[in-house]
Design a protein around this motif. Structure first.
Motif, PDB file in Angstrom:
ATOM      1  N   VAL B 149       0.866  -1.183   0.000  1.00 44.70           N
ATOM      2  CA  VAL B 149       0.000   0.000   0.000  1.00 44.70           C
ATOM      3  C   VAL B 149       0.901   1.230   0.000  1.00 44.70           C
ATOM      4  N   MET B 150       0.886   1.974  -1.113  1.00 47.37           N
ATOM      5  CA  MET B 150       1.735   3.170  -1.239  1.00 47.37           C
ATOM      6  C   MET B 150       0.924   4.396  -0.861  1.00 47.37           C
ATOM      7  N   VAL B 151       1.239   5.005   0.257  1.00 44.86           N
ATOM      8  CA  VAL B 151       0.508   6.181   0.715  1.00 44.86           C
ATOM      9  C   VAL B 151       1.481   7.182   1.327  1.00 44.86           C
ATOM     10  N   SER B 152       0.974   8.344   1.697  1.00 44.24           N
ATOM     11  CA  SER B 152       1.796   9.331   2.395  1.00 44.24           C
ATOM     12  C   SER B 152       1.826   8.951   3.877  1.00 44.24           C
ATOM     13  N   PRO B 153       2.888   9.389   4.596  1.00 46.00           N
ATOM     14  CA  PRO B 153       2.942   9.112   6.039  1.00 46.00           C
ATOM     15  C   PRO B 153       1.675   9.582   6.754  1.00 46.00           C
ATOM     16  N   GLU B 154       1.123  10.696   6.295  1.00 49.47           N
ATOM     17  CA  GLU B 154      -0.060  11.249   6.953  1.00 49.47           C
ATOM     18  C   GLU B 154      -1.275  10.335   6.739  1.00 49.47           C
ATOM     19  N   GLU B 155      -1.453   9.846   5.477  1.00 46.00           N
ATOM     20  CA  GLU B 155      -2.556   8.915   5.212  1.00 46.00           C
ATOM     21  C   GLU B 155      -2.417   7.664   6.071  1.00 46.00           C
ATOM     22  N   HIS B 156      -1.170   7.166   6.168  1.00 46.62           N
ATOM     23  CA  HIS B 156      -0.942   5.967   6.975  1.00 46.62           C
ATOM     24  C   HIS B 156      -1.381   6.175   8.415  1.00 46.62           C
ATOM     25  N   ARG B 158      -3.318   8.365   9.791  1.00 48.30           N
ATOM     26  CA  ARG B 158      -4.746   8.610  10.028  1.00 48.30           C
ATOM     27  C   ARG B 158      -5.513   7.295  10.059  1.00 48.30           C
ATOM     28  N   GLU B 159      -5.199   6.376   9.130  1.00 47.58           N
ATOM     29  CA  GLU B 159      -5.943   5.108   9.082  1.00 47.58           C
ATOM     30  C   GLU B 159      -5.476   4.135  10.159  1.00 47.58           C
ATOM     31  N   ALA B 160      -4.144   4.066  10.355  1.00 54.90           N
ATOM     32  CA  ALA B 160      -3.606   3.101  11.334  1.00 54.90           C
ATOM     33  C   ALA B 160      -4.060   3.430  12.755  1.00 54.90           C
ATOM     34  N   ALA B 161      -4.321   4.733  12.991  1.00 59.23           N
ATOM     35  CA  ALA B 161      -4.782   5.127  14.335  1.00 59.23           C
ATOM     36  C   ALA B 161      -6.053   4.349  14.685  1.00 59.23           C
ATOM     37  N   PHE B 162      -6.889   4.094  13.667  1.00 59.53           N
ATOM     38  CA  PHE B 162      -8.128   3.350  13.909  1.00 59.53           C
ATOM     39  C   PHE B 162      -7.882   1.853  13.879  1.00 59.53           C
ATOM     40  N   THR B 163      -7.233   1.360  12.811  1.00 61.51           N
ATOM     41  CA  THR B 163      -7.124  -0.098  12.668  1.00 61.51           C
ATOM     42  C   THR B 163      -6.224  -0.680  13.755  1.00 61.51           C
ATOM     43  N   GLN B 164      -5.018  -0.113  13.908  1.00 65.44           N
ATOM     44  CA  GLN B 164      -4.112  -0.630  14.942  1.00 65.44           C
ATOM     45  C   GLN B 164      -4.537  -0.162  16.320  1.00 65.44           C
ATOM     46  N   SER B 212       1.800   6.590  20.073  1.00 67.36           N
ATOM     47  CA  SER B 212       2.421   7.871  19.689  1.00 67.36           C
ATOM     48  C   SER B 212       1.870   8.366  18.352  1.00 67.36           C
ATOM     49  N   ASN B 213       0.957   7.572  17.747  1.00 74.03           N
ATOM     50  CA  ASN B 213       0.319   8.017  16.506  1.00 74.03           C
ATOM     51  C   ASN B 213      -0.423   9.327  16.773  1.00 74.03           C
ATOM     52  N   PRO B 214      -0.139  10.375  15.956  1.00 73.60           N
ATOM     53  CA  PRO B 214      -0.771  11.680  16.209  1.00 73.60           C
ATOM     54  C   PRO B 214      -2.301  11.617  16.205  1.00 73.60           C
ATOM     55  N   TYR B 215      -2.867  10.589  15.552  1.00 74.74           N
ATOM     56  CA  TYR B 215      -4.319  10.479  15.494  1.00 74.74           C
ATOM     57  C   TYR B 215      -4.876   9.488  16.517  1.00 74.74           C
ATOM     58  N   ALA B 216      -3.981   8.908  17.328  1.00 74.39           N
ATOM     59  CA  ALA B 216      -4.408   7.850  18.261  1.00 74.39           C
ATOM     60  C   ALA B 216      -5.470   8.362  19.234  1.00 74.39           C
ATOM     61  N   GLU B 217      -5.237   9.586  19.749  1.00 77.43           N
ATOM     62  CA  GLU B 217      -6.162  10.107  20.760  1.00 77.43           C
ATOM     63  C   GLU B 217      -7.556  10.284  20.161  1.00 77.43           C
ATOM     64  N   GLN B 218      -7.601  10.771  18.906  1.00 74.10           N
ATOM     65  CA  GLN B 218      -8.883  10.965  18.233  1.00 74.10           C
ATOM     66  C   GLN B 218      -9.621   9.627  18.081  1.00 74.10           C
ATOM     67  N   ALA B 219      -8.870   8.581  17.659  1.00 69.97           N
ATOM     68  CA  ALA B 219      -9.485   7.262  17.458  1.00 69.97           C
ATOM     69  C   ALA B 219     -10.016   6.724  18.790  1.00 69.97           C
TER      70      ALA B 219
END
Lengths: 236, 236
Positions: B149-156, B158-164, B212-219
């Motif tokens: 899956v080729m994406v930008s670090p930011e896309e990664h 944002r999604e990984a915060a939810f899945t992981q 430490s994912n910047p989106y972890a808290e939101q998820a």
């Protein structure tokens, strides 16, 4: 073999048992669904079968039992397939005549999980009266490779409150979270997603049945308590 | 091909790449673990490889980059394998010389999930600099059947915060609930249990990285909010 209540699970049962039995079925509110080879008929004829599976929601079980009680012949084995076992066992024992054998059962699978085949799928059987429950258990082991778990209704409900209850709780939470990502996922997230999809497709009655488990509140309470403990760990 | 940091994931990488590369590895704190065929040596030699995989925890990434920056040759491809991608991408771009190619990567699997084979396992690659990231992606697709899956670090992130993130959250809650039943279980509960076991065996650094994912808290916040909504539905 007779099936009373020809909904999702009644039809599933018919499909798998047709190679081994002549299958008669009846439904209080027939919706036109049939399975090739199944004889749709009235309750009286269905109750003359050697084995009668009552595949109706828990909420309808007592009424169905009262209705069929006078129609059942001595030696017939009657089974229910509700998702809890203490309450259905009480109902079967209270409403059905002493001359029929009884087993409260919980097939721990449905149309979703059976797609991969029956081998190894779990089925709980709580023998309530007579010898035939053990004979049916042997048949299901031999023919379908089911993993039969013989326990008391109380043992079933205590464990299922956690296994089924927590799965449904987690699924309910995740199903409320619209469009979770499915591109950047770990294997472990995919497994949880799969579990949620199975729950999403459960028959309508299932979740009410699970929440009617006498131990459901205790299981939920423990889950929410650990949840709050984890949440506190994240608070600065 | 060089590996810096010979922990669980470094060793896993070595084991799978040995058939295709001469593999050199180095570890700041060697714990005696080796993999047959891997040449354990010093950072200077490892940095002369064509591809250098930095397999250290996020907390050590900046220091490692500063240490190896002067040792890297022009045209070398340097990869990290941390569980988040925005912060590691910043570090790689800031600390490593402009004459090396860069990719921030996240193999969405580990020692647990790879047991069933590499085919279809997901790996996120965020190309940061140069053409070689796309070449390595093609190699991993072709040789191991990885789903790249080729994406930008930011896309990664944002999604990984939810899945992981959600997987780890649910696992943390269930791991706190001692001895959950394993006899009377549905297929869906078994799947969740499997997911929890995978998380239980994650390397120590993984959960810190995920949090430490910047989106972890939101998820987490969204999960807890839906949790509370479900909990309210149960209140009489």
């Amino acid at each position: 073999m007779g099936i009373i209540g020809f909904g999702a699970f009644g039809q599933l049962t018919a499909r798998y048992l047709l190679p081994y039995f002549r299958v008669l079925a009846t439904d209080p509110s027939p919706n036109g669904d049939t399975v090739g080879g199944v004889i749709m008929t009235d309750p009286a004829k269905v109750c003359r079968c050697d084995v009668v599976v009552i595949a109706v929601p828990l909420s309808a079980l007592a009424d169905v039992c009262r209705a069929i009680a006078p129609l059942l012949r001595p030696g017939t084995l009657v089974l229910d397939v509700c998702s809890t076992k203490m309450r259905p066992a009480e109902i079967l024992l209270a409403e059905l005549p002493p001359h029929v054998d009884l087993a409260a059962t919980h097939p721990m699978f449905g149309p979703q999980s059976i797609r991969a085949g029956t081998r190894g799928l779990k089925m709980v059987i709580c023998p309530l009266r007579g010898r035939s429950p053990r004979r049916i258990a042997a048949f299901l082991r031999k023919r379908f490779g089911l993993a039969i778990v013989m326990v008391s209704p109380e043992e079933h409900d205590r464990e299922a409150a956690f296994t089924q209850g927590l799965t449904h709780l987690i699924a309910r939470i995740l199903l409320r979270m619209e469009h979770l990502p499915d591109r950047i996922t770990t294997r472990s997230f995919d497994l949880i997603r799969q579990a949620v999809e199975m729950v999403r497709h459960d028959a309508p009655g299932v979740s009410q049945a699970i929440e009617s488990n006498p131990y459901a509140e205790q299981a939920r309470g423990l889950f929410f308590a650990e949840m709050d403990a984890v949440r506190r760990e994240f608070r600065p």
